[in-house]
Write an enzyme that holds these catalytic residues in place. Structure first.
Site, PDB file in Angstrom:
ATOM      1  N   ASP A   1     -33.510 -21.698  -7.456  1.00  0.00           N
ATOM      2  CA  ASP A   1     -32.857 -20.455  -7.053  1.00  0.00           C
ATOM      3  C   ASP A   1     -32.824 -20.309  -5.521  1.00  0.00           C
ATOM      4  O   ASP A   1     -33.459 -19.398  -4.955  1.00  0.00           O
ATOM      5  CB  ASP A   1     -33.511 -19.229  -7.708  1.00  0.00           C
ATOM      6  CG  ASP A   1     -32.477 -18.113  -7.940  1.00  0.00           C
ATOM      7  OD1 ASP A   1     -31.310 -18.442  -8.218  1.00  0.00           O
ATOM      8  OD2 ASP A   1     -32.827 -16.929  -7.836  1.00  0.00           O
TER       9      ASP A   1
ATOM     10  N   HIS B   1     -35.509 -14.152 -10.285  1.00  0.00           N
ATOM     11  CA  HIS B   1     -35.560 -15.114  -9.174  1.00  0.00           C
ATOM     12  C   HIS B   1     -36.693 -16.123  -9.390  1.00  0.00           C
ATOM     13  O   HIS B   1     -36.578 -17.283  -9.023  1.00  0.00           O
ATOM     14  CB  HIS B   1     -35.787 -14.312  -7.887  1.00  0.00           C
ATOM     15  CG  HIS B   1     -35.752 -15.116  -6.626  1.00  0.00           C
ATOM     16  ND1 HIS B   1     -34.745 -16.010  -6.321  1.00  0.00           N
ATOM     17  CD2 HIS B   1     -36.607 -15.140  -5.559  1.00  0.00           C
ATOM     18  CE1 HIS B   1     -34.969 -16.540  -5.126  1.00  0.00           C
ATOM     19  NE2 HIS B   1     -36.099 -16.036  -4.644  1.00  0.00           N
TER      20      HIS B   1
ATOM     21  N   SER C   1     -36.364 -20.677  -3.415  1.00  0.00           N
ATOM     22  CA  SER C   1     -35.862 -19.594  -2.584  1.00  0.00           C
ATOM     23  C   SER C   1     -35.611 -20.059  -1.143  1.00  0.00           C
ATOM     24  O   SER C   1     -34.860 -21.008  -0.938  1.00  0.00           O
ATOM     25  CB  SER C   1     -36.838 -18.417  -2.662  1.00  0.00           C
ATOM     26  OG  SER C   1     -36.243 -17.259  -2.161  1.00  0.00           O
TER      27      SER C   1
END
Ligand SMILES: *[C@@H]1O[C@H](CO)[C@@H](O)[C@H](O)[C@H]1NC(C)=O
Length: 292
Positions: A162, A227, A134
């Site tokens: 991600d 996610h 992230s």
């Protein structure tokens, strides 16, 4: 008199600097060390100089207790690697725009840490691999940029799990993770798109789009499960060679079997960087996720 000025200046800058070195913490695990804290230019005696260095970087709101650190650590320590888990919670737990605005400064400190590490231990920078989820994926990118700009050296590999989408969708390469940030950059996209937490762009040399790369990932019921699938897939791929993906133009073409004869690649540790592009695969709904 100038000494007093210099002193005041240091105090003022110190007090107002947004990020300082001690904000970012580094913990080592390997066959010898178990959560040993390291610091810039203090690397202790337990780093295995003959093993690669895997550096884990969590995302927004997280800390050393990040949900995927334990799995990554166990898998990598099992392979004999040095694992250094970063805790940047002091900034990761601020508002999202504040955390985003500090990534570049934080990356400069992590680059200092890595540069000191490789120089003091005689480890090749090519054997240093950042794994970031992230916002941590972009932070890995900023670290690679700082290594290049400040120390004229190229990080071995970044795996962007991600990479965060919000604030980065249209960013230029200098403001986000980019394939120029390390010799080898791979990404895994699992929540791509405007309504997702992940970015819908191929930022690496090799980019994996499991189940098409966006929500809802198979087996996911709760936000932000999609996610968080990227680190779960990667952790399994640290030791598994069963995440076989095919280079393809889209997931629908992949599902139609139009890419069956295209070059393949492996999601996880064993990615082949001589075969670049966008790769598609399907996974199972639960762990173990690889279909083989
Ligand atoms: C990602 O971008 C492509 C165009 O580049 C678009 O076709 C696709 O629908 C987007 N995916 C999502 C989930 O928004």
């Amino acid at each position: 008199m100038w000494k007093v000025f210099a002193f005041l200046l240091l105090c003022v800058c110190g007090a107002y600097a947004r990020v300082s070195a001690g904000d970012i913490r580094y913990f080592l695990w390997n066959g010898r060390a178990n959560r040993e804290e390291l610091r810039i230019n203090q690397y202790g005696n337990n780093i295995d100089r003959n093993a690669p260095v895997k550096i884990l970087i969590h995302g927004w709101t997280e800390s050393i207790d990040s949900f995927w650190y334990g799995g990554a650590r166990t898998a990598y320590v099992g392979t004999g690697a040095n694992v250094i888990a970063i805790d940047w919670s002091r900034h990761a737990q601020l508002t999202y725009p504040t955390a985003v605005g500090r990534l570049s400064d934080i990356g400069e400190f992590i680059a200092q840490f890595i540069n000191g590490l490789v120089n003091s231990q005689g480890i090749s920078i090519n054997d240093v691999h950042l794994v970031g989820h992230s916002l941590g994926a972009h932070l890995s990118g900023f670290t690679g940029k700082a290594l290049r700009n400040n120390f004229r050296t190229t990080l071995g590999r970044i795996s962007g799990l991600d990479p965060a989408g919000p604030s980065f969708t249209t960013s230029l390469s200098r403001n986000r993770l980019d394939s120029s940030d390390a010799a080898r950059v791979d990404t895994i996209l699992t929540d791509a798109g405007l309504s997702g937490l992940g970015i819908n762009r191929s930022l690496g040399h090799v980019n994996f789009w499991p189940n098409g790369g966006s929500a809802v990932q198979p087996g996911c019921l709760y936000y932000p499960c999609s996610h968080n699938r990227a680190p779960r897939f990667f952790n399994e791929g640290i030791t598994s060679r069963r995440f076989v993906a095919r280079r393809c133009g889209s997931y629908s073409n992949y599902n139609l079997g139009l890419c069956r004869l295209n070059p393949q690649n492996l999601l996880g540790e064993f990615t082949d960087f001589s075969t670049t592009g966008d790769f598609y695969l399907s996974t199972r709904r639960t762990s173990p996720f690889a279909q083989g």
